[in-house]
Scaffold this motif. Structure first.
Motif, PDB file in Angstrom:
ATOM      1  N   ALA A   1       0.836  -1.207   0.000  1.00 15.70           N
ATOM      2  CA  ALA A   1       0.000   0.000   0.000  1.00 15.70           C
ATOM      3  C   ALA A   1       0.869   1.255   0.000  1.00 15.70           C
ATOM      4  O   ALA A   1       0.552   2.237  -0.678  1.00 15.70           O
ATOM      5  CB  ALA A   1      -0.946  -0.017   1.192  1.00 15.70           C
ATOM      6  N   GLU A   2       1.960   1.210   0.753  1.00 24.26           N
ATOM      7  CA  GLU A   2       2.895   2.344   0.738  1.00 24.26           C
ATOM      8  C   GLU A   2       3.513   2.492  -0.652  1.00 24.26           C
ATOM      9  O   GLU A   2       3.663   3.603  -1.155  1.00 24.26           O
ATOM     10  CB  GLU A   2       3.982   2.151   1.796  1.00 24.26           C
ATOM     11  CG  GLU A   2       3.485   2.351   3.211  1.00 24.26           C
ATOM     12  CD  GLU A   2       4.550   2.043   4.267  1.00 24.26           C
ATOM     13  OE1 GLU A   2       5.754   2.041   3.944  1.00 24.26           O
ATOM     14  OE2 GLU A   2       4.146   1.806   5.421  1.00 24.26           O
ATOM     15  N   ASP A   3       3.855   1.370  -1.274  1.00 22.19           N
ATOM     16  CA  ASP A   3       4.410   1.390  -2.623  1.00 22.19           C
ATOM     17  C   ASP A   3       3.409   1.988  -3.615  1.00 22.19           C
ATOM     18  O   ASP A   3       3.781   2.745  -4.502  1.00 22.19           O
ATOM     19  CB  ASP A   3       4.808  -0.030  -3.047  1.00 22.19           C
ATOM     20  CG  ASP A   3       5.408  -0.065  -4.438  1.00 22.19           C
ATOM     21  OD1 ASP A   3       6.485   0.528  -4.629  1.00 22.19           O
ATOM     22  OD2 ASP A   3       4.783  -0.679  -5.327  1.00 22.19           O
TER      23      ASP A   3
ATOM     24  N   GLY B   1       5.482   8.488  -4.034  1.00 24.25           N
ATOM     25  CA  GLY B   1       5.651   9.603  -4.953  1.00 24.25           C
ATOM     26  C   GLY B   1       4.352  10.286  -5.337  1.00 24.25           C
ATOM     27  O   GLY B   1       4.355  11.242  -6.093  1.00 24.25           O
ATOM     28  N   GLU B   2       3.247   9.821  -4.821  1.00 24.07           N
ATOM     29  CA  GLU B   2       1.944  10.394  -5.163  1.00 24.07           C
ATOM     30  C   GLU B   2       1.395  11.155  -3.967  1.00 24.07           C
ATOM     31  O   GLU B   2       1.184  10.584  -2.903  1.00 24.07           O
ATOM     32  CB  GLU B   2       0.948   9.283  -5.535  1.00 24.07           C
ATOM     33  CG  GLU B   2       1.398   8.393  -6.669  1.00 24.07           C
ATOM     34  CD  GLU B   2       1.159   9.028  -8.035  1.00 24.07           C
ATOM     35  OE1 GLU B   2       0.573  10.117  -8.119  1.00 24.07           O
ATOM     36  OE2 GLU B   2       1.580   8.407  -9.016  1.00 24.07           O
TER      37      GLU B   2
ATOM     38  N   GLU C   1      -9.610  14.267  -4.071  1.00 20.54           N
ATOM     39  CA  GLU C   1      -9.298  13.939  -5.464  1.00 20.54           C
ATOM     40  C   GLU C   1      -8.947  12.470  -5.676  1.00 20.54           C
ATOM     41  O   GLU C   1      -8.551  12.077  -6.773  1.00 20.54           O
ATOM     42  CB  GLU C   1      -8.135  14.818  -5.952  1.00 20.54           C
ATOM     43  CG  GLU C   1      -8.478  16.290  -5.979  1.00 20.54           C
ATOM     44  CD  GLU C   1      -7.295  17.172  -6.331  1.00 20.54           C
ATOM     45  OE1 GLU C   1      -6.227  16.643  -6.695  1.00 20.54           O
ATOM     46  OE2 GLU C   1      -7.448  18.396  -6.221  1.00 20.54           O
ATOM     47  N   VAL C   2      -9.100  11.656  -4.655  1.00 20.26           N
ATOM     48  CA  VAL C   2      -8.704  10.253  -4.748  1.00 20.26           C
ATOM     49  C   VAL C   2      -9.512   9.518  -5.815  1.00 20.26           C
ATOM     50  O   VAL C   2      -8.957   8.751  -6.600  1.00 20.26           O
ATOM     51  CB  VAL C   2      -8.810   9.535  -3.380  1.00 20.26           C
ATOM     52  CG1 VAL C   2      -8.505   8.056  -3.503  1.00 20.26           C
ATOM     53  CG2 VAL C   2      -7.884  10.179  -2.372  1.00 20.26           C
TER      54      VAL C   2
ATOM     55  N   ARG D   1      -5.843   6.341 -12.987  1.00 22.05           N
ATOM     56  CA  ARG D   1      -4.857   5.256 -12.890  1.00 22.05           C
ATOM     57  C   ARG D   1      -5.378   4.000 -13.590  1.00 22.05           C
ATOM     58  O   ARG D   1      -4.625   3.318 -14.297  1.00 22.05           O
ATOM     59  CB  ARG D   1      -4.523   4.989 -11.423  1.00 22.05           C
ATOM     60  CG  ARG D   1      -3.377   4.008 -11.216  1.00 22.05           C
ATOM     61  CD  ARG D   1      -2.922   4.034  -9.780  1.00 22.05           C
ATOM     62  NE  ARG D   1      -1.900   3.057  -9.496  1.00 22.05           N
ATOM     63  CZ  ARG D   1      -0.913   3.253  -8.638  1.00 22.05           C
ATOM     64  NH1 ARG D   1      -0.801   4.385  -7.985  1.00 22.05           N
ATOM     65  NH2 ARG D   1      -0.032   2.304  -8.411  1.00 22.05           N
ATOM     66  N   LEU D   2      -6.656   3.687 -13.387  1.00 25.06           N
ATOM     67  CA  LEU D   2      -7.252   2.532 -14.062  1.00 25.06           C
ATOM     68  C   LEU D   2      -7.201   2.712 -15.583  1.00 25.06           C
ATOM     69  O   LEU D   2      -6.883   1.766 -16.312  1.00 25.06           O
ATOM     70  CB  LEU D   2      -8.705   2.339 -13.607  1.00 25.06           C
ATOM     71  CG  LEU D   2      -8.893   1.623 -12.285  1.00 25.06           C
ATOM     72  CD1 LEU D   2     -10.278   1.904 -11.708  1.00 25.06           C
ATOM     73  CD2 LEU D   2      -8.663   0.131 -12.441  1.00 25.06           C
TER      74      LEU D   2
END
Length: 184
Positions: free
Chosen positions: A32-34, A38-39, A45-46, A53-54
């Motif tokens: 989850a951290e990965d 960087g984001e 805005e999630v 992303r999809l």
């Protein structure tokens, strides 16, 4: 004893897996951290970020759908059409959670499956149910990063209404996430 006679239910298999791991999965926390690395995604805005992303990584569109057009489920992945139908019965936090769940399976399915393999779960329905629950775990870990959530929880004295608003999740999701703060 009854599980040996009648066979373990998928629910009992999930319960056992989570109990044996003290409701904490370090490999999924790391994944989850990965996912977020960087984001810097603003809470409001999630949903847009996940849809983008999809589309970018998998060519999948997200289509809001009426309850009458999707009466038996809240989310449906139409693989042939490369789209996710998502019920308008869901509020914002639950739409976000559903998309995060789907992305976790697409991007980190191997990490989820590794947890199941390590637990030596062989019963097909139990494996499937564990996969769903571990994807939910991943979604919560992505939406409420461990360190940030723990810090906020301590600062607010575990004010779950405040935590839910801060992380853009439901009250129930915030409460459940608190139960996974089990690092040594």
């Amino acid at each position: 004893e009854s599980s040996t006679v009648f066979g373990a239910t998928p629910e009992s298999i999930v319960h056992d897996l989570f109990r044996q791991n003290r409701n904490h999965f370090p490999t999924l926390e790391a994944a989850a951290e990965d996912f977020r690395r960087g984001e810097d995604i603003a809470t409001d805005e999630v949903y847009s970020y996940l849809k983008a992303r999809l589309a970018r990584k998998f060519g999948i569109s997200v289509i809001p759908t009426t309850v009458s057009d999707l009466p038996d489920t809240l989310r449906f992945y139409d693989e042939a059409q490369r789209r996710i139908l998502i019920s308008d019965a869901l509020d914002y936090p639950n739409r976000v959670f559903q998309l995060t769940h789907v992305l976790s399976l697409m991007e980190y399915g191997d990490a989820i499956d590794a947890v199941i393999e390590k637990a030596e779960i062989s019963e097909p329905r139990g494996r499937a149910r564990c996969r769903v629950e571990l994807a939910n775990y991943f979604a919560a870990a992505m939406l409420m990063p461990y360190d940030a959530f723990l810090k906020a929880a301590r600062e607010t004295l575990y004010d779950f209404d405040h935590l839910a608003a801060l992380f853009g999740v439901s009250f129930e999701q915030a409460c459940h996430r608190a139960t996974t703060l089990q690092r040594e």
